[in-house]
Design a protein around this motif. Sequence first.
Motif, PDB file in Angstrom:
ATOM      1  N   ALA A   1       0.813  -1.259  -0.047  1.00 44.58           N
ATOM      2  CA  ALA A   1       0.106   0.011  -0.102  1.00 44.58           C
ATOM      3  C   ALA A   1       0.972   1.215   0.000  1.00 44.58           C
ATOM      4  O   ALA A   1       0.456   2.259  -0.462  1.00 44.58           O
ATOM      5  N   LYS A   2       2.127   1.127   0.486  1.00 44.82           N
ATOM      6  CA  LYS A   2       2.858   2.444   0.674  1.00 44.82           C
ATOM      7  C   LYS A   2       4.153   2.286  -0.168  1.00 44.82           C
ATOM      8  O   LYS A   2       5.105   1.447   0.423  1.00 44.82           O
ATOM      9  N   PRO A   3       4.371   2.839  -1.134  1.00 47.54           N
ATOM     10  CA  PRO A   3       5.695   2.553  -1.973  1.00 47.54           C
ATOM     11  C   PRO A   3       7.013   2.837  -1.040  1.00 47.54           C
ATOM     12  O   PRO A   3       7.930   2.140  -1.326  1.00 47.54           O
ATOM     13  N   GLN A   4       6.882   3.863  -0.113  1.00 52.88           N
ATOM     14  CA  GLN A   4       8.104   4.190   0.608  1.00 52.88           C
ATOM     15  C   GLN A   4       8.447   2.882   1.691  1.00 52.88           C
ATOM     16  O   GLN A   4       9.612   2.739   1.715  1.00 52.88           O
ATOM     17  N   VAL A   5       7.635   2.097   2.109  1.00 53.51           N
ATOM     18  CA  VAL A   5       7.675   0.971   2.995  1.00 53.51           C
ATOM     19  C   VAL A   5       8.409  -0.149   2.022  1.00 53.51           C
ATOM     20  O   VAL A   5       9.434  -0.504   2.577  1.00 53.51           O
ATOM     21  N   LEU A   6       7.962  -0.443   0.819  1.00 52.30           N
ATOM     22  CA  LEU A   6       8.739  -1.261   0.043  1.00 52.30           C
ATOM     23  C   LEU A   6      10.008  -0.798  -0.301  1.00 52.30           C
ATOM     24  O   LEU A   6      11.062  -1.743  -0.375  1.00 52.30           O
ATOM     25  N   ASP A   7      10.098   0.360  -0.660  1.00 53.41           N
ATOM     26  CA  ASP A   7      11.491   0.820  -1.160  1.00 53.41           C
ATOM     27  C   ASP A   7      12.433   0.550  -0.016  1.00 53.41           C
ATOM     28  O   ASP A   7      13.609   0.449  -0.248  1.00 53.41           O
ATOM     29  N   PHE A   8      12.115   1.045   1.517  1.00 46.61           N
ATOM     30  CA  PHE A   8      12.948   0.890   2.326  1.00 46.61           C
ATOM     31  C   PHE A   8      13.446  -0.457   2.542  1.00 46.61           C
ATOM     32  O   PHE A   8      14.649  -0.910   3.009  1.00 46.61           O
ATOM     33  N   ALA A   9      12.275  -1.350   2.558  1.00 49.25           N
ATOM     34  CA  ALA A   9      12.533  -2.890   2.572  1.00 49.25           C
ATOM     35  C   ALA A   9      13.721  -3.252   1.835  1.00 49.25           C
ATOM     36  O   ALA A   9      14.646  -4.030   1.967  1.00 49.25           O
ATOM     37  N   LEU A  10      13.454  -2.767   0.299  1.00 52.57           N
ATOM     38  CA  LEU A  10      14.434  -3.290  -0.540  1.00 52.57           C
ATOM     39  C   LEU A  10      16.128  -2.624  -0.134  1.00 52.57           C
ATOM     40  O   LEU A  10      16.832  -3.351  -0.323  1.00 52.57           O
ATOM     41  N   TYR A  11      15.872  -1.448   0.372  1.00 51.42           N
ATOM     42  CA  TYR A  11      17.088  -0.972   0.810  1.00 51.42           C
ATOM     43  C   TYR A  11      17.908  -1.851   1.825  1.00 51.42           C
ATOM     44  O   TYR A  11      19.069  -1.930   1.728  1.00 51.42           O
ATOM     45  N   VAL A  12      17.283  -2.078   2.777  1.00 46.94           N
ATOM     46  CA  VAL A  12      17.741  -2.948   4.050  1.00 46.94           C
ATOM     47  C   VAL A  12      18.231  -4.398   3.398  1.00 46.94           C
ATOM     48  O   VAL A  12      19.215  -4.714   3.918  1.00 46.94           O
ATOM     49  N   ALA A  13      17.463  -4.996   2.312  1.00 50.23           N
ATOM     50  CA  ALA A  13      17.960  -6.276   1.716  1.00 50.23           C
ATOM     51  C   ALA A  13      19.160  -5.958   0.928  1.00 50.23           C
ATOM     52  O   ALA A  13      20.026  -6.994   1.105  1.00 50.23           O
ATOM     53  N   ASN A  14      19.509  -4.888   0.459  1.00 47.76           N
ATOM     54  CA  ASN A  14      20.735  -4.815  -0.408  1.00 47.76           C
ATOM     55  C   ASN A  14      21.578  -4.394   0.317  1.00 47.76           C
ATOM     56  O   ASN A  14      22.734  -4.244   0.018  1.00 47.76           O
ATOM     57  N   ASN A  15      21.557  -3.625   1.569  1.00 43.17           N
ATOM     58  CA  ASN A  15      22.594  -2.898   2.116  1.00 43.17           C
ATOM     59  C   ASN A  15      22.852  -3.446   3.496  1.00 43.17           C
ATOM     60  O   ASN A  15      23.797  -3.006   4.122  1.00 43.17           O
ATOM     61  N   ALA A  16      22.149  -4.366   4.123  1.00 42.06           N
ATOM     62  CA  ALA A  16      22.292  -4.921   5.552  1.00 42.06           C
ATOM     63  C   ALA A  16      23.842  -5.270   5.609  1.00 42.06           C
ATOM     64  O   ALA A  16      24.460  -5.069   6.610  1.00 42.06           O
ATOM     65  N   ASP A  17      24.053  -6.255   4.702  1.00 39.18           N
ATOM     66  CA  ASP A  17      25.693  -6.704   4.962  1.00 39.18           C
ATOM     67  C   ASP A  17      26.786  -5.662   4.775  1.00 39.18           C
ATOM     68  O   ASP A  17      27.784  -5.748   5.278  1.00 39.18           O
TER      69      ASP A  17
END
Length: 340
Positions: free
Chosen positions: A297-313
């Motif tokens: 429902a909220k594009p910014q939530v999905l975008d941040f989730a992707l940022y976490v997955a791409n940058n956690a390491d």
Amino acid sequence: MNFKKYFLFLVMAALMVVMAACGGGSDEPTAAANETPDTAEETTETETETETEDVTASLEGSVVIDGSGTVFPLMSVLAEEYMVNEQENVSVEVSRAGTSAGFGRFLVENGTDFNNASRAIKEEEQAEADAVGFEVKEMKVALDGLTFVINKENDWATELTAEELIRIFKHDGGVTKWSDLRPEFPDEEIHAMGPNENHGTYEFFYEKILEKEDLVDGVNLQQEYSTLVNLVSEDKNGIAFFGFGYYVNNQDKLQAVHVDFGDGAVEPSLETIDEAGDYAPFTRPVFTYLNVDMAKAKPQVLDFALYVANNADVFAGQTGFAPLPEAELQQYIDYLEGLK
């Protein structure tokens, strides 16, 4: 006569200028007419890509995260980097009520977007999400090592066996003084401390390490990790447990106990913290849980989730966590991309 010739010359010159102006562009094709179909198609594709980039760049709104104090340092760095370098119009709020308290805010209608956790979601918590009617996605973000810390002046308990540590904290461990562990240790009372029941670290310790045995009488349980750091740093007989990251950030005040699991003492470090490594018995994954309905429902939530997955390491090591294998994080990226 000379005047008439001069006048006629002016008239003829004027006519030539007008004719040149009217016909000068008629022989040259316009820029639009000069485009081939391929060029026009490329232009359209470029415009579409630009529009897509503009949509991404114009994300706004909020992302609300609560939960684990252990995961807080990693998630707060990710949030800051995201807001500064990716989406300046998105506000990412990260709180640290503790894993269990955070699930209380997450597992309700219109709750938080993410809940950080230092232990896996429980069956009864998953049932709460099902009852509310939203999908939960578990995402590992890093590996943490349960770390036991002592005062800088403690020069006797720098190396302990896993069994001795368990005896210190277990109700029927038969230990109240250091000398109860080993006769050569001081005949002084041990002051055991740790995070309280709001924290996943407490639950991991209680359920996995103590195997649900009661904690020792008088154990000092605190909500804030900073309080534990201060208490141990001021108490020569204090010992506490929490995530490796809090030890790393307070090495000037504390020292970590090296743990002997049977093959010699092992220092907790980014090299030893691994689910199959030397510090494996005290290693655990840490998580963030995503409300999938919010992400849709909220594009910014999905975008941040992707940022976490791409940058956690990328940020794990600097916040006291061992990174996950790249292939494991890629699975989360693929899943999240599928939500678009």
